[in-house]
Design a protein around this motif. Sequence first.
Motif, PDB file in Angstrom:
ATOM      1  N   VAL A  34       0.460  -7.071  -9.477  1.00 58.25           N
ATOM      2  CA  VAL A  34       0.232  -5.658  -9.206  1.00 58.25           C
ATOM      3  C   VAL A  34       1.437  -5.124  -8.436  1.00 58.25           C
ATOM      4  O   VAL A  34       1.823  -5.687  -7.410  1.00 58.25           O
ATOM      5  N   ARG A  35       2.011  -4.025  -8.927  1.00 59.61           N
ATOM      6  CA  ARG A  35       3.145  -3.394  -8.260  1.00 59.61           C
ATOM      7  C   ARG A  35       2.683  -2.151  -7.511  1.00 59.61           C
ATOM      8  O   ARG A  35       1.918  -1.347  -8.030  1.00 59.61           O
ATOM      9  N   LYS A  36       3.191  -1.988  -6.313  1.00 61.83           N
ATOM     10  CA  LYS A  36       2.786  -0.858  -5.476  1.00 61.83           C
ATOM     11  C   LYS A  36       3.067   0.479  -6.160  1.00 61.83           C
ATOM     12  O   LYS A  36       2.265   1.413  -6.058  1.00 61.83           O
ATOM     13  N   GLU A  37       4.176   0.570  -6.860  1.00 66.98           N
ATOM     14  CA  GLU A  37       4.548   1.844  -7.466  1.00 66.98           C
ATOM     15  C   GLU A  37       3.520   2.323  -8.488  1.00 66.98           C
ATOM     16  O   GLU A  37       3.365   3.529  -8.697  1.00 66.98           O
ATOM     17  N   ARG A  38       2.783   1.376  -9.096  1.00 68.14           N
ATOM     18  CA  ARG A  38       1.791   1.767 -10.094  1.00 68.14           C
ATOM     19  C   ARG A  38       0.499   2.283  -9.473  1.00 68.14           C
ATOM     20  O   ARG A  38      -0.346   2.846 -10.160  1.00 68.14           O
ATOM     21  N   LEU A  39       0.355   2.069  -8.165  1.00 59.19           N
ATOM     22  CA  LEU A  39      -0.847   2.545  -7.486  1.00 59.19           C
ATOM     23  C   LEU A  39      -0.730   4.000  -7.059  1.00 59.19           C
ATOM     24  O   LEU A  39      -1.737   4.643  -6.768  1.00 59.19           O
ATOM     25  N   ALA A  40       0.496   4.493  -6.998  1.00 58.30           N
ATOM     26  CA  ALA A  40       0.708   5.863  -6.540  1.00 58.30           C
ATOM     27  C   ALA A  40       0.012   6.847  -7.480  1.00 58.30           C
ATOM     28  O   ALA A  40       0.334   6.932  -8.667  1.00 58.30           O
ATOM     29  N   GLY A  41      -0.951   7.560  -6.963  1.00 57.61           N
ATOM     30  CA  GLY A  41      -1.659   8.559  -7.755  1.00 57.61           C
ATOM     31  C   GLY A  41      -2.686   8.009  -8.717  1.00 57.61           C
ATOM     32  O   GLY A  41      -3.307   8.774  -9.467  1.00 57.61           O
ATOM     33  N   ALA A  42      -2.895   6.692  -8.744  1.00 56.59           N
ATOM     34  CA  ALA A  42      -3.863   6.104  -9.676  1.00 56.59           C
ATOM     35  C   ALA A  42      -5.285   6.413  -9.231  1.00 56.59           C
ATOM     36  O   ALA A  42      -5.600   6.407  -8.038  1.00 56.59           O
ATOM     37  N   ASP A  43      -6.159   6.685 -10.191  1.00 57.46           N
ATOM     38  CA  ASP A  43      -7.569   6.942  -9.908  1.00 57.46           C
ATOM     39  C   ASP A  43      -8.299   5.602  -9.893  1.00 57.46           C
ATOM     40  O   ASP A  43      -8.487   4.969 -10.922  1.00 57.46           O
ATOM     41  N   LEU A  44      -8.709   5.183  -8.705  1.00 61.96           N
ATOM     42  CA  LEU A  44      -9.360   3.885  -8.548  1.00 61.96           C
ATOM     43  C   LEU A  44     -10.871   4.002  -8.450  1.00 61.96           C
ATOM     44  O   LEU A  44     -11.560   2.999  -8.271  1.00 61.96           O
ATOM     45  N   GLN A  52     -11.228  -1.962  -5.116  1.00 59.34           N
ATOM     46  CA  GLN A  52     -10.566  -0.845  -4.453  1.00 59.34           C
ATOM     47  C   GLN A  52     -10.005  -1.255  -3.100  1.00 59.34           C
ATOM     48  O   GLN A  52      -8.876  -0.896  -2.739  1.00 59.34           O
ATOM     49  N   ARG A  53     -10.796  -2.024  -2.338  1.00 58.95           N
ATOM     50  CA  ARG A  53     -10.326  -2.479  -1.030  1.00 58.95           C
ATOM     51  C   ARG A  53      -9.096  -3.368  -1.179  1.00 58.95           C
ATOM     52  O   ARG A  53      -8.142  -3.267  -0.398  1.00 58.95           O
ATOM     53  N   TRP A  54      -9.125  -4.255  -2.168  1.00 48.36           N
ATOM     54  CA  TRP A  54      -7.996  -5.150  -2.403  1.00 48.36           C
ATOM     55  C   TRP A  54      -6.747  -4.343  -2.743  1.00 48.36           C
ATOM     56  O   TRP A  54      -5.662  -4.605  -2.197  1.00 48.36           O
ATOM     57  N   LEU A  55      -6.876  -3.350  -3.605  1.00 48.90           N
ATOM     58  CA  LEU A  55      -5.721  -2.549  -4.012  1.00 48.90           C
ATOM     59  C   LEU A  55      -5.183  -1.707  -2.855  1.00 48.90           C
ATOM     60  O   LEU A  55      -3.969  -1.466  -2.768  1.00 48.90           O
ATOM     61  N   LYS A  56      -6.046  -1.276  -1.966  1.00 52.14           N
ATOM     62  CA  LYS A  56      -5.569  -0.539  -0.793  1.00 52.14           C
ATOM     63  C   LYS A  56      -4.726  -1.437   0.101  1.00 52.14           C
ATOM     64  O   LYS A  56      -3.741  -0.986   0.705  1.00 52.14           O
ATOM     65  N   ARG A  57      -5.101  -2.715   0.188  1.00 44.76           N
ATOM     66  CA  ARG A  57      -4.276  -3.657   0.953  1.00 44.76           C
ATOM     67  C   ARG A  57      -2.928  -3.868   0.268  1.00 44.76           C
ATOM     68  O   ARG A  57      -1.900  -3.997   0.929  1.00 44.76           O
ATOM     69  N   VAL A  58      -2.927  -3.928  -1.057  1.00 45.26           N
ATOM     70  CA  VAL A  58      -1.670  -4.050  -1.792  1.00 45.26           C
ATOM     71  C   VAL A  58      -0.768  -2.859  -1.471  1.00 45.26           C
ATOM     72  O   VAL A  58       0.442  -3.008  -1.253  1.00 45.26           O
ATOM     73  N   ALA A  59      -1.353  -1.665  -1.419  1.00 46.00           N
ATOM     74  CA  ALA A  59      -0.573  -0.456  -1.150  1.00 46.00           C
ATOM     75  C   ALA A  59       0.050  -0.479   0.241  1.00 46.00           C
ATOM     76  O   ALA A  59       1.096   0.141   0.475  1.00 46.00           O
ATOM     77  N   ARG A  60      -0.563  -1.219   1.178  1.00 44.55           N
ATOM     78  CA  ARG A  60      -0.024  -1.308   2.544  1.00 44.55           C
ATOM     79  C   ARG A  60       0.929  -2.480   2.726  1.00 44.55           C
ATOM     80  O   ARG A  60       1.522  -2.644   3.786  1.00 44.55           O
ATOM     81  N   SER A  61       1.089  -3.297   1.704  1.00 40.54           N
ATOM     82  CA  SER A  61       1.925  -4.485   1.819  1.00 40.54           C
ATOM     83  C   SER A  61       3.389  -4.111   2.062  1.00 40.54           C
ATOM     84  O   SER A  61       3.875  -3.099   1.537  1.00 40.54           O
ATOM     85  N   PRO A  62       4.117  -4.915   2.829  1.00 36.47           N
ATOM     86  CA  PRO A  62       5.550  -4.664   2.999  1.00 36.47           C
ATOM     87  C   PRO A  62       6.368  -5.012   1.757  1.00 36.47           C
ATOM     88  O   PRO A  62       7.553  -4.674   1.690  1.00 36.47           O
TER      89      PRO A  62
END
Length: 227
Positions: free
Chosen positions: A166-176, A184-194
Amino acid sequence: MTNVTYEDREFSHLRLLEGPRTLDGISVRGGELLDCAIVQVDDPDYPIRVIDSEITGTRLVNSAAIGVRFEDVTVTDCPTPADPVYLDGCLFRHVILRGRLGSWIFDEMPKTLPDYRRKAFAEAEKRFYADGEYALDITEAVFESASMFSLPGDLVRRDPETQLLVRKERLAGADLSMLPRSTQRWLKRVARSPFDSTVLVVGRDEPEFKESLAAHRQLIDLGIAED
């Protein structure tokens, strides 16, 4: 400690808490590690290192490592019959995990540490992985579960069927909103990853493997994950 082999030994409540220390050429075969830990939370230069070592067929019970650097290490068929193996704020280079391994959690340094120290470790992690050497090879690993939030997914060699990227850039604006809350919780952690990417592991040994795999592979259809 260098070039030592332990066969069918049971180690209980061992603690390695001081550095610098290098464990080099250690081989552990069979036996059990019960409530054992290698921990250092003071030095982002990672003075405790485990290199050129292996552990095979050993039960890992309530054991952990924090702030340790692992290089050229192989772990094979080491079940976790109780709690997961916790690896917080650790560094990995050329580490191979294979066979049945139970549950593993790769996470950042504990939140109980001061913010300035956690930031120093996070910056050290980025520098360490900047050279592009692979961190983990999990292509032959059979997990019950695994979470990998503290290392770049692009540096993980993986099985594309059950270990998605999973790449962070693909989460931008995605409807989860149509996804399960746990996802959803897992993907939110991905979005906060360094890091720019994270590996999502579907455990082949988890009780509802087929259902979980089908649900998570929907992320590919949504363009969020890649195999």
